[in-house]
Structures are given as structure tokens and as C-alpha cells.
Design a protein around this motif. Structure first.
Motif, short mmCIF file in Angstrom:
data_model
loop_
_atom_site.label_atom_id
_atom_site.label_comp_id
_atom_site.label_asym_id
_atom_site.label_seq_id
_atom_site.Cartn_x
_atom_site.Cartn_y
_atom_site.Cartn_z
N TYR A 1 -28.87 -16.22 22.34
CA TYR A 1 -28.43 -14.76 22.03
C TYR A 1 -29.16 -14.10 21.02
CZ TYR A 1 -25.03 -11.33 20.68
OH TYR A 1 -24.34 -9.95 20.40
N LEU A 2 -30.08 -14.68 20.07
CA LEU A 2 -30.69 -14.22 19.00
C LEU A 2 -32.16 -13.54 19.93
CD1 LEU A 2 -30.60 -16.46 15.93
CD2 LEU A 2 -29.67 -14.30 16.24
N LYS A 3 -32.38 -14.20 20.98
CA LYS A 3 -33.42 -13.86 21.69
C LYS A 3 -33.46 -12.66 22.67
CE LYS A 3 -37.43 -15.51 24.56
NZ LYS A 3 -38.01 -16.65 25.05
N ASP A 4 -32.18 -13.02 23.81
CA ASP A 4 -32.13 -12.19 24.80
C ASP A 4 -30.47 -11.77 24.96
OD1 ASP A 4 -34.55 -13.06 25.80
OD2 ASP A 4 -33.75 -14.71 26.51
N SER B 1 -34.15 -10.78 13.75
CA SER B 1 -33.61 -10.70 15.08
C SER B 1 -32.93 -9.35 15.43
CB SER B 1 -32.64 -12.01 15.26
OG SER B 1 -31.55 -11.74 14.30
N GLY B 2 -32.47 -8.66 14.23
CA GLY B 2 -31.96 -7.41 14.36
C GLY B 2 -30.25 -7.75 14.68
N GLU C 1 -21.69 -9.53 13.79
CA GLU C 1 -21.87 -9.39 15.19
C GLU C 1 -21.87 -10.95 15.53
OE1 GLU C 1 -25.22 -8.59 18.89
OE2 GLU C 1 -25.30 -7.52 16.86
N LEU C 2 -22.51 -11.85 15.21
CA LEU C 2 -22.61 -13.41 15.36
C LEU C 2 -21.27 -13.93 15.38
CD1 LEU C 2 -25.85 -14.48 13.84
CD2 LEU C 2 -25.32 -14.07 16.21
N ALA C 3 -20.54 -13.48 14.35
CA ALA C 3 -19.18 -14.03 14.24
C ALA C 3 -18.05 -13.39 15.18
CB ALA C 3 -18.66 -13.45 12.85
#
Length: 491
Positions: A40-43, A139-140, A145-147
Motif C-alpha cells: 500500500y505504501l508503494k502502490d 511515503s506521503g 489514511e492507514l487507519a
């Protein structure tokens, strides 16, 4: 051991099988969550619903339904008291393997139990699979957002309700199997790393807590001596996870020590590790009951065998001399920090094994016996304040000090003992008198420096010797004094 794809609960026949399956389920869950987080962090690829169902802690269940079974054990732990199902979620079962086996093996030998392992309903919060935090940098992606995409921390699920007796054992199902579940444990494992500067896996089962950095200097010196001799110790880990190995040259060891930036951490920890797993950790907790509660809240999830407070105090009796020792037999808690969960009128029992070990260690290290030791080592009540300048209220405090027969005053010992009692960790206190505020012997820079040089080394060695004596008394050390009648089977 093969894993059913749905993580269903299966019956296991041995403690080893139980821990193996817990470890396999946990590894599958954490690796899957970590990989999904990196994608997720990458793509910005979201995990599928099927993937997310795997991001859950493993769970251990014991079912006991043998009414009338009367085991002969006198252990304080590893026993069930009422029929029912007991369960707990488990984190890092591979790292906690020894502890889990120590609890399960006697339970399964002494009681007729059905033991099952499967996947729980409790999701693993994504921060607990992030090792250093660097993975998120640049990562921006925000934490908010991750939560929304991954399971996040839910502090309402990380409580001390079992330890504090907040459960109604008559009306809950399942019953708690241990004091701390996986979410509460993971919460503290991250905090240990933050406050001490060490990976939690380095923390040893025998813990010294101190309130002065000079004890750290002597502990490091002791550690170097042990690593350069034919001792049972193999390495020393310093803040920042800096490792000194046995066999290094002394100059190499000293160069490593000089480059350790311990001051980056609020409560730096130092770990002297041993071949048999029974090493010693020293934590410089700083001054005050808030720090004392904070670090012991977190160390307790590691289920240490004992923690001892080794620090300085003010002597309250005319007969005491600076450099004398105080062995706490009782505590008057005026720190206020635990009053809501453990009111100060609740007595904290002195643990006989710990008290005897501290007294025997003092005799061993000082070489003094009988009346000579009694003149140097005083037993009695230690008064713990939350106000370092309590002397300014002497007129108001004097009647209470007289009533309590207190012999020493400090800011941490009562809190640490209360935490040991509350969280079922054997505890003890040996303090050294560094001033006598009521008798015009206050801490002055020159006198304090001379005192430190003279007293700290001996005091630290008494603490280490006491832990060495207690190592041979494990079965009796985990006292029934620390356990209630509504108590989880695991210690």
C-alpha cells in the motif's frame, strides 16, 4: 504443523504443539499484514477482504470441566480454580515460548484439560508490525489514511482489567487465561523500546531499577568484568541495541561504551545476558513515581521473575548514618499515582524470599554480620512522596511520619512495590541513605560526590547478589501472596 486455511480452532495434545501452532499462526498474520502494508505504501494497493481476515492474533483456549478434581500442587500459578473455558490472544509466541511452556506444561500435567489453538477475532494493529517507523517516512501516506485501510490501535481493547480485578468471574465467558492479552502486550512492547532504547527481546527476567545514573556506570563496569572472566554471562546490550560480546578486547569494549548515546532515551536500559537465560537488566528510571509506574506497566508484560528498587533515600532517624542501608518491610504510599486502582489502604506484603535474599546479600557483600550488620542495615517503613520538596511541609507531615514509624523517604519505592503487587511481579527495595533532611545533613555537592564514590559500587553489588540468590528459589518466589481468589491460570 500444517495450518488449516481458515485458522479454525484445533485440539492440541502437548504444550509444544500449542506453542508451535500459535507461532505459525502469528507469523502468517504478521508477515501478511507487513507485506500488505508495504504494497500500500508503494502502490496504494488495498488488501482484499480475504487477506484482511488473516490479520488477526492467534488465540489459546483451555476448557476445564472436571468438577471435584483436586490437584496436589501448591504452586501459586499454572492451575485452574473453577470449571469453564479460559482464553487469551497471544502475540510473539516464538519469543515468549519459554514462558508459555512454563505455564502450559504443568497445567496440562496436573489438570484434565482440552487445549485448542486457532485464530481469534482480535485484529493486529498495523503499528505493531512496523519495526522502526522508517517504513512510513516519505511515503506521503498519513497515519489517518492507514487507519482507514488497515486495523489500527484501539486503546479500549488494551486494558488492565484482569490485573485490576474488574471482571465479574461469575458471569463472563470465556474466563481470562492470563493477565495481559495480545493487544495490551504489543502496546507495552513498543513502549519499552521507546523509553529504554532497547529492543524488548533484550530485557532479562531479573530487573534492577535505579534512580541515579551512577549506578549505570557501576553496572557497566560489572558487566565488563563478567564478560572478561569465566562467568555465565555472554554479552551486554546497551541503549540503541549496541552489543558488547564476551571475548572482545577491553579497549574495544571501552570504545563502544564511549559512543553510546544513552541520553536520547528517557529511561535507558542495560542488559547483561547469560547463557542460561537468567540475565540481569538495569533500568535508570530517573526520579519520581510517574516514571516508576510508567516503566513497570510495560515491563510487567514480559513476566519478569523479580524487580528490585536499588536507589537513594533520605534517612529519617537520628541513628542513621549517610551510607547506611534501608531494607523496606512496609510502604506508606503518598505518591497518589495508583490510588484509583490500588488504594493506599491496601497493604503490600513483604515477600519473605526477597527480604531474606537482600539481607543475606548485604551480609555477603559488606562482610558484616550480627550487630555490625544491624547498625548498617535498617528495616522498616519507607515513605514514598510525589513531591521532592516535601520538607517544606514538614510541620504538616510530621504527625503522619511519626505514626507510620517511617525510617526513610523516597519518590519511587512505594510505587514500584505497589506495581509488583498489582501486576503479580515479585518485588523488593534496598535503599542507601544519601542525606538526612530532618537532621541538618542535606545533599551538598562535595559531600554527595564523596558519598557516591564510596557507596554506589557496594550497593549495586548487593542488588546483583540478591538476584543471584533468588535465581535458585523460583518455585517459591512466585508467591501466593500476589494472587487473588479470582485469578487467571497463567502467572
Amino acid at each position: 504443523m500444517s495450518l488449516p486455511t481458515d485458522g479454525a480452532f484445533i485440539v492440541v495434545n502437548t504444550a509444544e504443539q500449542a506453542v508451535d501452532r500459535l507461532a505459525a499462526l502469528h507469523q502468517r498474520a504478521t508477515e501478511g499484514l507487513s507485506q500488505a502494508l508495504k504494497r500500500y505504501l508503494k502502490d496504494r494497493v488495498r488488501p482484499s477482504a480475504e487477506e484482511q481476515e488473516l490479520f488477526r492474533y492467534p488465540e489459546l483456549r483451555l476448557t476445564y470441566d472436571c468438577q471435584g478434581e483436586v490437584p496436589t500442587t501448591v504452586r501459586a500459578y499454572a492451575k485452574v480454580q473453577v470449571p469453564g473455558t479460559y482464553s487469551v490472544t497471544i502475540t510473539h509466541p516464538a519469543a515468549f515460548r519459554k514462558y508459555l511452556l512454563e505455564q502450559l506444561q504443568p497445567l496440562m500435567a496436573d489438570f484434565t484439560l482440552t487445549v485448542e489453538v486457532g485464530v481469534s477475532e482480535q485484529y493486529i494493529p498495523y503499528p505493531y508490525v512496523v519495526e522502526g517507523g522508517d517504513e512510513l517516512a516519505g511515503s506521503g501516506v498519513t497515519a489517518a489514511e492507514l487507519a482507514r485501510v488497515f486495523p489500527s490501535t484501539d486503546l479500549s481493547a488494551a486494558t488492565d482489567g484482569t490485573a485490576d480485578g474488574l471482571y465479574d468471574w461469575e458471569n463472563i465467558d470465556p474466563l481470562p487465561l492470563a493477565l495481559f492479552d495480545a493487544a495490551r502486550t504489543d502496546f507495552s512492547l513498543k513502549r519499552i523500546q521507546h523509553y529504554t532504547g532497547s529492543d524488548w527481546r533484550h530485557v532479562q527476567p531479573w530487573i534492577l531499577l535505579t534512580n541515579y545514573h551512577r549506578y549505570v556506570d557501576q553496572f557497566i563496569r560489572h558487566g565488563l568484568d563478567m564478560l572478561q572472566s569465566d562467568s555465565r554471562f555472554t554479552r551486554m546490550v546497551l541503549p540503541g541495541n549496541v552489543v558488547i560480546e564476551r571475548g572482545m578486547a577491553e579497549g574495544e569494549m571501552q570504545a563502544i561504551i564511549e559512543n553510546v548515546v544513552w541520553h536520547r532515551y528517557q529511561m535507558p536500559a542495560y542488559h547483561l545476558q547469560a547463557e542460561d537465560g537468567h540475565g540481569i537488566t538495569l533500568v535508570n528510571i530517573g526520579v519520581g513515581p510517574s516514571n516508576a509506574k510508567n516503566i513497570t506497566d510495560h515491563l510487567a508484560v514480559l513476566r519478569p521473575h523479580c524487580w528490585l528498587m536499588i536507589g537513594h533515600c533520605g534517612g529519617l532517624r537520628q541513628s542513621q548514618t549517610i551510607g547506611d542501608y534501608v531494607l523496606a518491610h512496609a510502604y506508606m504510599r503518598r505518591d497518589g499515582i495508583l490510588d484509583r486502582v490500588l488504594p493506599p489502604h491496601i497493604p503490600l506484603p513483604a515477600l519473605a524470599e526477597v527480604q531474606q535474599a537482600l539481607q543475606d546479600a548485604a551480609a555477603q557483600v559488606t562482610g558484616e554480620r550480627g550487630d555490625d550488620l544491624k547498625r548498617r542495615l535498617r528495616t522498616g517503613t519507607v515513605l514514598t512522596y510525589d513531591d521532592r520538596n516535601w520538607e517544606l511541609r514538614w510541620a504538616q507531615e510530621r504527625p503522619l511520619i511519626n505514626l507510620s514509624r517511617a525510617v526513610a523517604v523516597d519518590m519511587e519505592s512505594g510505587t514500584i512495590a505497589a506495581q509488583g503487587y498489582r501486576l503479580r511481579v515479585p518485588y523488593g527495595t534496598l535503599l542507601c541513605v544519601s542525606d538526612k533532611p530532618l537532621h541538618s545533613e542535606i545533599k551538598l555537592p562535595g559531600a554527595a560526590g564523596a558519598f557516591y564514590e564510596r557507596a554506589v559500587t557496594q550497593h549495586l553489588h548487593i542488588g546483583i547478589a540478591a538476584l543471584d540468590l533468588l535465581r535458585g528459589q523460583l518455585n517459591s518466589l512466585h508467591s501466593r501472596k500476589l494472587r487473588s481468589f479470582d485469578e487467571p491460570p497463567f502467572r
